[in-house]
Motif scaffolding. Sequence first.
Motif, PDB file in Angstrom:
ATOM      1  N   ASP A  93      63.212 -25.807  47.705  1.00 38.14           N
ATOM      2  CA  ASP A  93      62.110 -25.300  46.885  1.00 38.14           C
ATOM      3  C   ASP A  93      62.089 -26.023  45.533  1.00 38.14           C
ATOM      4  OD1 ASP A  93      64.048 -24.101  45.269  1.00 38.14           O
ATOM      5  OD2 ASP A  93      63.454 -22.054  45.724  1.00 38.14           O
ATOM      6  N   SER A  94      61.253 -25.548  44.641  1.00 38.31           N
ATOM      7  CA  SER A  94      61.082 -26.217  43.352  1.00 38.31           C
ATOM      8  C   SER A  94      62.358 -26.209  42.517  1.00 38.31           C
ATOM      9  CB  SER A  94      59.933 -25.582  42.558  1.00 38.31           C
ATOM     10  OG  SER A  94      60.202 -24.215  42.311  1.00 38.31           O
ATOM     11  N   SER A  95      63.190 -25.188  42.672  1.00 37.73           N
ATOM     12  CA  SER A  95      64.451 -25.178  41.919  1.00 37.73           C
ATOM     13  C   SER A  95      65.379 -26.283  42.412  1.00 37.73           C
ATOM     14  CB  SER A  95      65.133 -23.811  42.007  1.00 37.73           C
ATOM     15  OG  SER A  95      65.541 -23.527  43.323  1.00 37.73           O
ATOM     16  N   GLY A  96      65.340 -26.570  43.697  1.00 40.40           N
ATOM     17  CA  GLY A  96      66.133 -27.669  44.249  1.00 40.40           C
ATOM     18  C   GLY A  96      65.627 -29.019  43.778  1.00 40.40           C
ATOM     19  N   ILE A  97      64.315 -29.174  43.757  1.00 43.30           N
ATOM     20  CA  ILE A  97      63.730 -30.417  43.241  1.00 43.30           C
ATOM     21  C   ILE A  97      64.126 -30.607  41.784  1.00 43.30           C
ATOM     22  CG2 ILE A  97      61.573 -31.583  42.655  1.00 43.30           C
ATOM     23  CD1 ILE A  97      60.360 -30.186  45.157  1.00 43.30           C
TER      24      ILE A  97
END
Length: 104
Positions: A57-61
């Motif tokens: 998700d965006s936190s991983g990106i």
Amino acid sequence: MDLSVSASRSGDTTRLSLTGEVDLSTVDALQEEIAASVEAEDVASLIIDLSGVTFLDSSGISALLKGRRLADDRQKTFRVEAARDMVREVLNITGVWEHLAGRP
């Protein structure tokens, strides 16, 4: 599903192989592993292997981009590779795949 991070070394290169899901509940562990690897004095290059990642998700990106900035600041090589399926698609759609997979 949880996130598993395994580290291996070859010379001055560390490879972090990820398995599972990278999301808000698991991203802190990833950020800690990336920071520890980049900050190690005997590491010149860090490779993040996403072949076992099934969700990002965006936190991983954000964690991957922070890792890249940290490595660039310390003049170390940082590369993400082997993203598959939906993970690769998300990285392409968001426009960060080339930045993460390429050279500084």
